[in-house]
Design a protein around this motif. Structure first.
Motif, mmCIF file in Angstrom:
data_model
loop_
_atom_site.group_PDB
_atom_site.id
_atom_site.type_symbol
_atom_site.label_atom_id
_atom_site.label_comp_id
_atom_site.label_asym_id
_atom_site.label_seq_id
_atom_site.Cartn_x
_atom_site.Cartn_y
_atom_site.Cartn_z
ATOM 1 N N GLU A 73 0.821 -1.212 0.000
ATOM 2 C CA GLU A 73 0.000 0.000 0.000
ATOM 3 C C GLU A 73 0.853 1.257 0.000
ATOM 4 N N TYR A 74 1.939 1.188 0.787
ATOM 5 C CA TYR A 74 2.758 2.376 1.014
ATOM 6 C C TYR A 74 4.113 1.861 1.485
ATOM 7 N N SER A 75 5.218 2.423 0.992
ATOM 8 C CA SER A 75 6.524 1.770 1.188
ATOM 9 C C SER A 75 7.091 1.832 2.600
ATOM 10 N N ARG A 76 6.537 2.692 3.476
ATOM 11 C CA ARG A 76 6.973 2.587 4.881
ATOM 12 C C ARG A 76 6.485 1.258 5.461
ATOM 13 N N THR A 77 5.253 0.887 5.074
ATOM 14 C CA THR A 77 4.650 -0.351 5.562
ATOM 15 C C THR A 77 5.287 -1.577 4.901
ATOM 16 N N GLY A 78 5.530 -1.475 3.604
ATOM 17 C CA GLY A 78 6.137 -2.600 2.898
ATOM 18 C C GLY A 78 6.559 -2.187 1.496
ATOM 19 N N ASN A 79 7.727 -2.668 1.069
ATOM 20 C CA ASN A 79 8.246 -2.383 -0.272
ATOM 21 C C ASN A 79 8.861 -3.694 -0.786
ATOM 22 N N PRO A 80 8.643 -4.053 -2.055
ATOM 23 C CA PRO A 80 9.096 -5.371 -2.517
ATOM 24 C C PRO A 80 10.602 -5.617 -2.378
ATOM 25 N N THR A 81 11.432 -4.592 -2.594
ATOM 26 C CA THR A 81 12.880 -4.813 -2.479
ATOM 27 C C THR A 81 13.254 -5.001 -1.010
ATOM 28 N N ARG A 82 12.638 -4.176 -0.151
ATOM 29 C CA ARG A 82 12.887 -4.355 1.283
ATOM 30 C C ARG A 82 12.340 -5.701 1.750
ATOM 31 N N HIS A 83 11.161 -6.055 1.242
ATOM 32 C CA HIS A 83 10.562 -7.348 1.602
ATOM 33 C C HIS A 83 11.530 -8.496 1.269
ATOM 34 N N ALA A 84 12.219 -8.376 0.122
ATOM 35 C CA ALA A 84 13.152 -9.434 -0.291
ATOM 36 C C ALA A 84 14.277 -9.574 0.738
#
Ligand SMILES: *Cc1c(COP(=O)(O)O)cnc(C)c1O
Length: 377
Positions: free
Chosen positions: A43-54
C-alpha cells in the motif's frame, strides 16, 4: 539447504513478475489500489516495499527465523526493538556492548523510563542475579566489542526461558554464516548490516529476525509506526552484498587466524584477543556455538603512543570506524568507537589506551602481516 546455498537462493529467489534472477529496485513510495483496500500486498513503502521485503525474507531465512525486518541502520533496528517496551521496563545488557547501544540506552531510552543494568553476560549466573520483576529482556553480543568476550548463548537462553523473558542477540560480529542465535534459544537477533552483511562499506542498514510470528506482528507494528525503514536502493545493495557473505567470511577468518597466531607469538604485544586462539577464555564456548571465529582481532600494544605509532604507519589497514568490509580497517576503541563510554568505565572493562582493533579484510594475508610487522617495529 546448506548455508552457502541459502545465501544464494534464500528468501525471495528472483522477481516473480519478470523472471529477473534477482529482485530489482522498486523505487516507489505508493501502490495503485483496484478498489479501497484491494491491492497486491503493498500500500505504502513505509509499511512494505518489494525490495525491502526481499531482504527481510532473506534475513529471516538465513537466521532461521519466521519473519525479518530491515531498518535504516543497526541503531534504528535496536531502537525499534526497544520501542516495543514500556516505561518502567528493565533490561539486562552486556557490559561491553557496542558504544552506540550503550549510548542510546543510557542517554535516550532512559528519558522514557526504560531502565538498564550492565553485566558480564559471559557468566549466566550473573545474568540470572541481575534479572528482577521488571526485567523484560536480556540484550547481548557474542563475541563482544572490542574484547571479543564470548557468551554462552544457550546458557543465557535457559535463564531467560526460565524467567519468562526474551533474549535479544546482536549478531553483527559473527553473521548468520557462522552463528545463528535463534537456533541457540534467542528470541530476537539483530545486525548492524552496515558491517559484514553489506560487506563493501557502501550501505548503512540494520536487520532483525524473530523466531515467533506474534512477536513479528508486534515488531512490524512498531517498525511501521516509527518508520526507520531501509530504502529500496540500500535494500538492493544489501541483497547484493549478502550473496557473497559465505566466501567473504571464509577469507576474513582464514586471514584473521593467521594474523592472530602471528601476533600471539610476538613478545612485544601485551595481549591478543581472538576467540579462535586456544588460550582465549571463550574459545571452547565459541567453538561449540559457532561454526567459525570471525575476522575481528584486538591487541594491546602497551601504550597510547605505540598505538598511535601503529596507526600512523599502516596504509592497507585504513584508519576508520566500522568493520566487516572487504578492506582491512584499524582503530583504537578508546578514542573512537568506545569514546562515548566514560573513561573510568572503559578502564574497568579493560579497554586500554594501547588497545588496537583490526577488522581483517580479504586482501592477501602476506601483505597484511608485512604491514603490521613494519608498523610495530
Ligand atoms: C556498528 C554496530 C552497531 C550499530 O549499527 P549501525 O548500522 O552503525 O547503526 C551495533 N552493534 C554492533 C556490534 C556494531 O558493530
Amino acid at each position: 539447504m546448506r548455508m552457502k546455498t541459502k545465501l544464494i537462493h534464500g528468501g525471495v529467489d528472483g522477481d516473480p513478475h519478470t523472471g529477473a534472477v534477482n529482485v530489482p529496485i522498486y523505487q516507489v513510495s505508493t501502490y495503485k489500489q483496484e478498489a479501497v483496500g484491494k491491492h497486491k500486498g503493498y500500500e505504502y513503502s513505509r509499511t512494505g516495499n518489494p525490495t525491502r521485503h526481499a531482504v527481510e525474507e532473506y534475513i529471516a531465512d538465513v537466521e532461521g527465523g519466521v519473519r525479518g525486518f530491515a531498518f535504516a541502520s543497526g541503531m534504528a533496528a535496536l531502537s525499534t526493538i526497544v520501542s516495543m517496551y514500556n516505561t518502567g521496563d528493565h533490561f539486562v545488557v552486556g557490559d561491553d556492548v557496542y558504544g552506540g547501544t550503550y549510548r542510546v540506552l543510557t542517554k535516550v531510552f532512559n528519558r522514557f523510563g526504560v531502565d538498564v543494568t550492565f553485566v558480564d553476560t559471559s557468566k549466566a549466573e550473573v545474568v540470572r542475579e541481575a534479572i528482577g520483576p521488571k526485567t523484560k529482556a536480556v540484550i547481548l553480543e557474542s563475541p563482544s566489542n572490542p574484547l571479543l568476550k564470548v557468551t554462552d548463548i544457550a546458557a543465557v537462553a535457559e535463564v531467560t526461558k526460565e524467567k519468562g523473558i526474551l533474549l535479544i542477540v546482536d549478531n553483527t560480529f559473527m553473521t548468520p554464516y557462522w552463528q545463528n542465535p535463534l537456533q541457540l534459544g534467542a528470541d530476537i537477533v539483530f545486525h548492524s548490516a552496515t558491517k559484514y552483511l553489506g560487506g563493501h562499506s557502501d550501505v548503512v542498514a540494520g536487520l532483525v529476525a524473530v523466531k515467533d510470528a506474534e512477536l513479528g506482528e508486534q515488531l512490524h507494528f512498531v517498525q511501521n509506526s516509527i518508520g526507520a525503514v531501509l530504502g529500496p536502493q540500500d535494500s538492493y545493495y544489501l541483497l547484493r552484498g549478502m550473496k557473497t557473505l559465505g566466501v567473504r567470511m571464509e577469507e576474513h577468518e582464514a586471514n584473521a587466524r593467521r594474523i592472530a597466531q602471528w601476533l600471539s607469538e610476538r613478545s612485544d604485544i601485551v595481549s591478543v584477543y581472538y576467540p579462535g586462539l586456544e588460550n582465549h577464555p571463550g574459545h571452547d564456548v565459541a567453538a561449540k556455538q559457532a561454526r567459525g571465529f570471525g575476522g575481528m582481532i584486538s591487541f594491546d600494544v602497551g601504550s597510547r603512543e605505540r598505538a598511535e605509532q601503529v596507526l600512523s604507519r599502516t596504509k592497507i589497514f585504513t584508519l576508520a570506524e566500522s568493520l566487516g568490509a572487504v578492506e582491512s580497517l584499524i582503530s583504537v576503541p578508546a578514542q573512537m568507537t568506545h569514546a562515548s563510554i566514560p573513561a573510568e568505565r572503559r578502564a574497568e572493562l579493560g579497554i586500554t589506551d594501547g588497545l588496537v582493533r583490526i577488522s581483517v579484510g580479504i586482501e592477501d594475508v602476506e601483505d597484511l602481516i608485512e604491514e603490521l610487522e613494519r608498523a610495530l617495529a
